[in-house]
Design an enzyme around this catalytic site. Structure first.
Site, mmCIF file in Angstrom:
data_model
loop_
_atom_site.group_PDB
_atom_site.id
_atom_site.type_symbol
_atom_site.label_atom_id
_atom_site.label_comp_id
_atom_site.label_asym_id
_atom_site.label_seq_id
_atom_site.Cartn_x
_atom_site.Cartn_y
_atom_site.Cartn_z
ATOM 1 N N ASN A 1 0.834 -1.216 0.000
ATOM 2 C CA ASN A 1 0.000 0.000 0.000
ATOM 3 C C ASN A 1 0.866 1.263 0.000
ATOM 4 O O ASN A 1 0.553 2.252 -0.671
ATOM 5 C CB ASN A 1 -0.910 0.042 1.239
ATOM 6 C CG ASN A 1 -2.073 -0.926 1.137
ATOM 7 O OD1 ASN A 1 -2.360 -1.453 0.073
ATOM 8 N ND2 ASN A 1 -2.739 -1.164 2.257
ATOM 9 N N ASN B 1 1.048 5.958 14.747
ATOM 10 C CA ASN B 1 -0.219 6.495 15.225
ATOM 11 C C ASN B 1 -0.176 6.510 16.753
ATOM 12 O O ASN B 1 0.816 6.102 17.361
ATOM 13 C CB ASN B 1 -1.424 5.735 14.644
ATOM 14 C CG ASN B 1 -1.540 4.302 15.151
ATOM 15 O OD1 ASN B 1 -0.973 3.946 16.190
ATOM 16 N ND2 ASN B 1 -2.268 3.479 14.432
ATOM 17 N N LEU C 1 -2.901 11.260 14.453
ATOM 18 C CA LEU C 1 -3.958 11.215 15.472
ATOM 19 C C LEU C 1 -5.338 11.128 14.810
ATOM 20 O O LEU C 1 -6.301 11.715 15.299
ATOM 21 C CB LEU C 1 -3.858 12.471 16.352
ATOM 22 C CG LEU C 1 -2.500 12.716 17.039
ATOM 23 C CD1 LEU C 1 -2.384 14.150 17.537
ATOM 24 C CD2 LEU C 1 -2.300 11.736 18.194
ATOM 25 N N ASP D 1 -1.204 4.711 5.346
ATOM 26 C CA ASP D 1 -0.255 4.387 4.273
ATOM 27 C C ASP D 1 -0.160 5.539 3.271
ATOM 28 O O ASP D 1 0.917 5.846 2.756
ATOM 29 C CB ASP D 1 -0.681 3.095 3.554
ATOM 30 C CG ASP D 1 -0.670 1.896 4.487
ATOM 31 O OD1 ASP D 1 0.137 1.882 5.443
ATOM 32 O OD2 ASP D 1 -1.470 0.963 4.273
ATOM 33 N N GLY E 1 -11.937 1.112 0.205
ATOM 34 C CA GLY E 1 -10.866 0.315 -0.394
ATOM 35 C C GLY E 1 -9.486 0.678 0.125
ATOM 36 O O GLY E 1 -9.327 1.585 0.948
ATOM 37 N N SER F 1 -8.263 3.489 -3.116
ATOM 38 C CA SER F 1 -8.732 4.737 -2.501
ATOM 39 C C SER F 1 -7.635 5.798 -2.407
ATOM 40 O O SER F 1 -7.901 6.952 -2.090
ATOM 41 C CB SER F 1 -9.286 4.453 -1.096
ATOM 42 O OG SER F 1 -8.243 4.054 -0.235
HETATM 43 P P1 ADP Z 1 -3.682 4.785 11.076
HETATM 44 O O1 ADP Z 1 -4.660 4.570 9.965
HETATM 45 O O2 ADP Z 1 -2.290 4.329 10.751
HETATM 46 O O3 ADP Z 1 -4.176 4.335 12.427
HETATM 47 P P2 ADP Z 1 -4.555 7.509 11.550
HETATM 48 O O4 ADP Z 1 -5.889 6.975 11.961
HETATM 49 O O5 ADP Z 1 -3.875 8.432 12.496
HETATM 50 O O6 ADP Z 1 -3.504 6.358 11.192
HETATM 51 O O7 ADP Z 1 -4.763 8.213 10.150
HETATM 52 C C1 ADP Z 1 -3.682 8.568 9.324
HETATM 53 C C2 ADP Z 1 -3.937 9.912 8.695
HETATM 54 O O8 ADP Z 1 -5.142 9.845 7.911
HETATM 55 C C3 ADP Z 1 -4.191 11.025 9.682
HETATM 56 O O9 ADP Z 1 -2.981 11.571 10.150
HETATM 57 C C4 ADP Z 1 -4.969 12.015 8.823
HETATM 58 O O10 ADP Z 1 -4.084 12.711 7.975
HETATM 59 C C5 ADP Z 1 -5.832 11.080 7.982
HETATM 60 N N1 ADP Z 1 -7.130 10.877 8.639
HETATM 61 C C6 ADP Z 1 -7.537 9.796 9.349
HETATM 62 N N2 ADP Z 1 -8.788 9.959 9.815
HETATM 63 C C7 ADP Z 1 -9.201 11.166 9.374
HETATM 64 C C8 ADP Z 1 -10.408 11.930 9.504
HETATM 65 N N3 ADP Z 1 -11.459 11.482 10.191
HETATM 66 N N4 ADP Z 1 -10.449 13.151 8.914
HETATM 67 C C9 ADP Z 1 -9.417 13.627 8.199
HETATM 68 N N5 ADP Z 1 -8.253 12.949 8.029
HETATM 69 C C10 ADP Z 1 -8.144 11.746 8.614
#
Ligand code: ADP
Length: 362
Positions: free
Chosen positions: A51, A229, A269, A311, A350, A354
């Site tokens: 990915n 994360n 986050l 990713d 996806g 995506s």
């Molecule tokens: P992982 O998927 O590795 O757990 P995160 O959930 O922190 O990591 O998401 C990775 C990145 O995806 C975030 O830093 C942000 O840029 C984007 N992202 C994730 N969720 C959202 C959201 N609800 N709104 C906007 N951007 C998001």
């Protein structure tokens, strides 16, 4: 297709996992002994390594139909026609698949996005890695069973006597990229060997230690970029996950990594944004940092599916790292662009499908 590397392009190498995702969408997660009928089923290329390679490749070029229009007057040679003129980096993948149809699908998907797969070993006697994913449709929650197969049995895996095993680790990375990206879906031993090889050759490493396991502290010494994360940050640092609820707490976690020698710490986050902190001086210093902040997440039209959001973030951030211009590299600017790319991924269903192309980040 094997993209012909141009000497002028920055080179990114992703060493990591390749899995096929078998996804069933179900009305609820099954109880023990229960047989459920899914409402739909999908087979799609995945694995954090693959990915992230696709993310780097897609985000470094325009959508093929777009670039074909732009490149209408360019050379019609068969090898260059699949490498749009807008490509901003040469991306290669190192990993392993089995000699089965899933392995072929993964290699084809990477190639179709412009990733050089010459470093993807096809191991005749092994199976391709599989992730069986049950998505509870009402909540969107996943339950995942990962079978690493080829991912865990080559490059130093402990359970195979395959003759390919011994040779590869000492040669990693296979060339000298500008940036080596790794995750932890391959054997830790492989990651450690590659880290050592990269250090010896002066190659910058971006480590995305997912899924997180407590790492030997040597991993952090001299590591250029750590992208985690909040859960991973807590597991790796040993701090309570609630610490990451505030910017101050994120700073505390980041300091833990900086003190062990990481140059730039990025803590994603989710919808809250991204915390970053960089060392103020040479790697390995525990002194106060001068560059830190919380960058808000991008607005999304709707949170449809967060698969591959992390990713995508890594892919765009990596491209910013390798394409740093004469004015140097701004972590904050790179995080903003990476947030923008990841937000587009969140808006779509996806994994690799995506991830946006570069021209979609307007
Ligand atoms: P992982 O998927 O590795 O757990 P995160 O959930 O922190 O990591 O998401 C990775 C990145 O995806 C975030 O830093 C942000 O840029 C984007 N992202 C994730 N969720 C959202 C959201 N609800 N709104 C906007 N951007 C998001």
């Amino acid at each position: 297709m094997k993209p012909s590397p141009s000497s002028s392009l920055p080179r990114i190498c992703v060493l990591g996992s390749l899995n096929i995702d078998l996804v069933s969408y179900v009305p609820h997660h099954p109880e023990p002994g229960e047989t459920l009928t899914s409402s739909s089923f999908a087979v799609s290329p995945g694995g954090k390594g693959a990915n992230q390679a696709v993310a780097c490749a897609k985000l470094s070029r325009s959508h093929p139909s777009q670039s074909q229009q732009n490149d209408a007057s360019s050379s019609s040679s068969s090898s260059s026609s699949s490498q749009p003129a807008t490509t901003a980096a040469h991306v290669s993948m190192v990993g392993a698949v089995g000699a089965d149809s899933y392995g072929e699908l993964l290699r084809t998907n990477l190639s179709a996005h412009g990733v050089d797969v010459s470093g993807v070993l096809v191991a005749p006697e092994l199976k391709t890695g599989i992730a069986i994913i049950l998505v509870d449709e009402p909540t969107g929650q996943n339950r995942i069973v990962l079978s690493p197969e080829a991912n865990h049995q080559v490059f130093g895996g402990s359970s195979s006597s395959d003759s390919n095993n011994a040779a590869v680790p000492s040669e990693l990375p296979p060339s000298t990229p500008d940036l080596l990206i790794m995750q932890l879906e391959i054997p830790l031993q492989t990651v450690l060997l590659a880290l050592e090889a990269a250090k010896q050759r002066g190659v910058d490493v971006l480590l995305n230690p997912a899924p997180a396991v407590v790492l030997p502290e040597e991993v952090y010494a001299g590591l250029a970029h750590l992208v985690v994360n909040e859960t991973e940050a807590a597991i790796l640092s040993g701090l309570p996950v609630a610490t990451l609820d505030t910017a101050e707490g994120c700073g505390q976690a980041a300091e833990w990594f900086l003190a062990r020698g990481v140059s730039t710490v990025i803590i994603t986050l989710g919808g809250r944004g991204v915390y970053f902190k960089t060392a103020s001086a040479g790697a390995g210093q525990s002194q106060a940092s001068e560059n830190h902040g919380l960058v808000p997440a991008e607005q999304v039209s709707a949170v449809v599916d967060t698969t591959a959001a992390g990713d995508t973030f890594v892919g765009q951030y990596a491209l910013e790292v390798v394409s740093r211009g004469a004015n140097g590299f701004s972590v904050e600017a790179a995080v903003k662009k990476a947030n923008k790319a990841a937000a587009r991924t969140v808006e779509r269903k996806g994994a690799s499908d995506s991830i946006p192309w570069r021209d979609e980040l307007v």
